[in-house]
Design a protein around this motif. Structure first.
Motif, PDB file in Angstrom:
ATOM      1  N   THR A 294       0.856  -1.068  -0.002  1.00  0.00           N
ATOM      2  CA  THR A 294      -0.078   0.175   0.030  1.00  0.00           C
ATOM      3  C   THR A 294       0.845   1.320  -0.034  1.00  0.00           C
ATOM      4  OG1 THR A 294      -1.851  -1.107   1.244  1.00  0.00           O
ATOM      5  CG2 THR A 294      -1.798   1.144   1.253  1.00  0.00           C
ATOM      6  N   GLY A 311      -6.092   6.361  -4.814  1.00  0.00           N
ATOM      7  CA  GLY A 311      -6.859   5.539  -3.857  1.00  0.00           C
ATOM      8  C   GLY A 311      -6.943   3.915  -4.117  1.00  0.00           C
ATOM      9  N   TRP A 312      -7.928   3.366  -3.691  1.00  0.00           N
ATOM     10  CA  TRP A 312      -8.134   1.990  -4.123  1.00  0.00           C
ATOM     11  C   TRP A 312      -9.662   1.518  -4.065  1.00  0.00           C
ATOM     12  CZ3 TRP A 312      -3.646  -1.536  -3.976  1.00  0.00           C
ATOM     13  CH2 TRP A 312      -2.467  -0.684  -3.526  1.00  0.00           C
ATOM     14  N   TRP A 325     -10.085  -3.656   7.595  1.00  0.00           N
ATOM     15  CA  TRP A 325     -10.300  -2.557   6.883  1.00  0.00           C
ATOM     16  C   TRP A 325     -10.181  -1.273   7.719  1.00  0.00           C
ATOM     17  CZ3 TRP A 325      -9.460  -3.824   2.215  1.00  0.00           C
ATOM     18  CH2 TRP A 325     -10.238  -4.712   1.573  1.00  0.00           C
ATOM     19  N   ARG A 329      -7.527   1.489   6.548  1.00  0.00           N
ATOM     20  CA  ARG A 329      -8.101   2.867   6.355  1.00  0.00           C
ATOM     21  C   ARG A 329      -7.031   3.798   7.031  1.00  0.00           C
ATOM     22  NH1 ARG A 329     -12.619   5.622   4.738  1.00  0.00           N
ATOM     23  NH2 ARG A 329     -12.782   7.855   5.365  1.00  0.00           N
ATOM     24  N   VAL A 332      -3.930   4.009   5.189  1.00  0.00           N
ATOM     25  CA  VAL A 332      -4.081   4.637   3.913  1.00  0.00           C
ATOM     26  C   VAL A 332      -4.209   6.149   3.938  1.00  0.00           C
ATOM     27  CG1 VAL A 332      -5.530   5.085   2.135  1.00  0.00           C
ATOM     28  CG2 VAL A 332      -5.034   2.859   2.469  1.00  0.00           C
ATOM     29  N   LEU A 341     -11.296   5.459  -1.070  1.00  0.00           N
ATOM     30  CA  LEU A 341     -11.420   3.891  -1.001  1.00  0.00           C
ATOM     31  C   LEU A 341     -12.954   3.644  -1.267  1.00  0.00           C
ATOM     32  CD1 LEU A 341      -9.632   3.494   2.514  1.00  0.00           C
ATOM     33  CD2 LEU A 341      -8.715   3.315   0.176  1.00  0.00           C
ATOM     34  N   PHE A 361     -14.592   2.560   4.350  1.00  0.00           N
ATOM     35  CA  PHE A 361     -14.626   2.989   3.031  1.00  0.00           C
ATOM     36  C   PHE A 361     -15.513   4.331   2.834  1.00  0.00           C
ATOM     37  CE2 PHE A 361     -14.467  -1.706   3.003  1.00  0.00           C
ATOM     38  CZ  PHE A 361     -13.046  -1.979   2.296  1.00  0.00           C
TER      39      PHE A 361
END
Length: 629
Positions: A294, A311-312, A325, A329, A332, A341, A361
């Protein structure tokens, strides 16, 4: 039917139904408390640029062959389904008839079409995407979602061999890259090198950013492929492998006990060994690896976030625990607080909601928008919903999530996981899109011989244009699957992954059926009229900020006349009104003028203002976009 589906689909396409999917991924069902949220001045957690995004989804292997010197080889596809030796293999002609078997395929003698289609490679690569950035910019797209680009043997690349390298055959020097990679300790980020394919990906990002285009990568964090460095080591060394705790192993190879090596594949697919999970999290090994890759792609070479991806998109997000997650997050956002996301969770809003509370997300691939639009605009007869039902379903989706989420979610129709919108319209009445598990199979030619693979007519493409008007004016970020804008058609996987249609490539007519028989020939060429329609609607969306971030208000609901209208507004700055005539005949509509002068920016028609009213006549299955003068 189940076995046929299993061999005919790949990647994230084993979702037989939402209920089946969640039953197979029980860890994700256990929710955790929402962590402390990082909110902006508007009280939102979504990145603001995502509200203004017009997404273009690209399936790299099928988009453009920009560098024939890096084309895949027979050796490069080993380990991909169908994982069995093949005597004859060639790069497939880009402009060939989709169902027609080439001589090399006929020489292999396989009777099962799916095997041929999965073995095919057309040579799409990163240089092809770079070469077409001008096209993407001219169309008006300002954000790209790339299907997986990491090293993998399959055409779809959801079976990654590594996540820290771009596939060598997407770059300019496959053999040189492979030699460099062989010197690494792939589990140790300190030994990772930057291959030419990796550097080309950074060039793509940089050139896209210079055009104001954002890019997100597809992250597959539930499983890897059987070619992955970790799984290969486990296969060889069994319990002695340092990666023994990376995967869910059912039994080890032991001659004394008479046991064979067996492991959990995603949905039972042995080519996709699943990472081991605790109740809420991935095992430490794969988790550390994912955190490292990442950072690699978001802050490449420690040059800063402006050189990394924006982003992803997270594949089968429901198959990974909420705890992962939440941790990821935070990682990220520490690298780029404006990163976006988005999750793939094909399910009801109630099942999606826990993922979109601000600590996992920012948005989702909004299939529920597609389902609802299909039920209103395309479903025939009693299967269609009324204007009032349509309004209620849209309202439910807008109000279900925290502030800002509805504006940042990706409103799509077709994707690599569903039939293309054009073919959906041709086959409207074949099941209901919302019934994902059943419709998934009904929309595959390999599972449903009644599904028509023909080209859409002008009348059917007119319905596609009507959807585009809704998509580009409604709340949420529109996402277009590559080729939909030029009139591509195709059933569900694998037919939704045909090579992109370009004006400088000559295409054979499509006249061969899946069983090898002949049908009426369909010309394959860019539909410039449809393309212009997409470009016009994208321009309208970008020209009027009210369509990006403005409020929403229902303006008109008439079930008897099949009329629906809404208003988007930015306080006193700008107001846009959209009225859809979903009936089979022209309709006259009267709206309050509200002491404003209105003009139709879509049709460029004269708008009549009389006695404080706006009067306009809409053709059947069409719409108007009104803005204040």
């Amino acid at each position: 039917m189940k076995s046929k589906l299993r061999v005919f689909t790949t990647a994230s396409l084993f979702i037989m139904s939402a209920n089946t999917a969640h039953a197979a991924c029980t860890q994700s069902e256990q929710t955790l408390p929402v962590r402390e949220l990082q909110l902006n001045a508007e009280g939102e957690f979504v990145p603001q640029w995502a509200k203004k995004a017009v997404w273009y989804q690209i399936f790299p292997e099928r988009f453009r062959n920009g560098d024939p010197s890096n084309d895949p080889t027979k050796a490069s596809i080993e380990g991909a389904d169908p994982n069995e030796p093949v005597a004859h293999w060639e790069l497939h002609p880009w402009g060939s008839d989709w169902y027609e078997l080439q001589q090399y395929e006929q020489a292999n003698g396989d009777k099962e079409l799916w095997k041929h289609l999965l073995r095919r490679r057309y040579g799409g690569d990163l240089q092809g995407i770079i070469d077409k950035l001008d096209y993407i910019e001219e169309m008006g797209f300002n954000a790209i979602y790339l299907n997986p680009v990491f090293q993998a043997p399959s055409l779809h690349k959801y079976d990654s061999a590594s996540l820290h390298h771009i596939d060598p055959h997407f770059g300019p020097d496959p053999e040189g890259d492979k030699a460099l990679m062989a010197k690494e300790k792939p589990w140790d980020p300190n030994t990772w090198v930057w291959t030419k394919a990796d550097k080309l990906a950074l060039e793509l990002i940089e050139k896209a950013h210079k055009k104001g285009i954002r890019i997100i990568f597809d992250g597959v964090f539930n499983h890897m492929g059987i070619n992955s460095f970790a799984f290969q080591d486990v296969q060889q060394k069994q319990q002695a492998s340092p990666f023994a705790d990376w995967f869910t192993v059912n039994s080890w190879r032991d001659e004394d006990k008479g046991t064979a090596f067996d492991y959990q594949g995603w949905f039972g697919v042995k080519s996709l060994p699943e990472f081991k999970e605790s109740t809420h999290d991935l095992a430490p090994g794969p988790k550390d690896y994912i955190f490292a890759i990442t950072e690699r792609w978001m802050n490449p070479m420690d040059k800063g976030r402006e050189y990394g991806i924006d982003g992803w998109r997270l594949d089968v997000a429901f198959c990974v625990g909420h705890g992962f997650w939440k941790d990821w997050r935070e990682h990220v956002k520490s690298l780029n607080d404006e990163a976006y996301l988005t999750a793939e969770i094909v399910d009801s809003p109630e099942k999606v909601k826990p993922y979109l509370q601000g600590d996992e997300f920012d948005g989702e691939m909004n299939y529920n928008f597609a389902f609802t639009a299909a039920e209103f605009l395309f479903n025939p007869g009693d299967a269609a919903i009324s204007a009032s039902e349509f309004d209620a379903k849209l309202r439910e989706m807008r109000e279900f999530y925290p502030k800002g989420v509805a504006y940042a979610t990706q409103n799509l129709f077709g994707s690599h996981d569903s039939n293309r919108i054009a073919s959906h319209i041709v086959n409207r009445g074949v099941g209901n899109f919302r019934d994902w598990g059943n419709y998934f199979q009904l929309s595959q030619v390999g599972n449903n011989p009644d599904y028509s693979p023909r080209k859409p007519t002008a009348e059917e493409l007119h319905l596609q244009k009507l959807f585009v008007i809704l998509q580009m004016t409604y709340v949420g970020a529109p996402m277009v699957y590559y080729g939909d804008e030029v009139g591509m058609w195709g059933a569900n996987d694998p037919d939704n992954r045909k090579p992109m249609i370009w004006p400088d490539i000559e295409y054979a007519d499509e006249s061969v059926m899946p069983d090898g028989s002949k049908r009426k020939a369909d010309e394959v060429a860019v539909n410039t009229q449809l393309q212009l329609h997409y470009k016009t609607l994208i321009d309208i969306r970008k020209r009027y900020p009210a369509l990006q971030t403005g409020s929403f208000k229902t303006l008109l609901v008439n079930d008897d006349k099949h009329l629906y209208g809404f208003e988007r507004a930015l306080k006193d700055h700008q107001t846009v009104r959209v009225v859809i005539n979903n009936s089979e005949q022209p309709r006259t509509v009267n709206l309050a003028a509200d002491e404003q002068q209105w003009r139709d920016v879509l049709n460029q028609d004269t708008v009549e203002h009389t006695n404080g009213k706006v009067t306009l006549t809409l053709p059947a299955k069409w719409a108007t976009v009104l803005v204040t003068q």
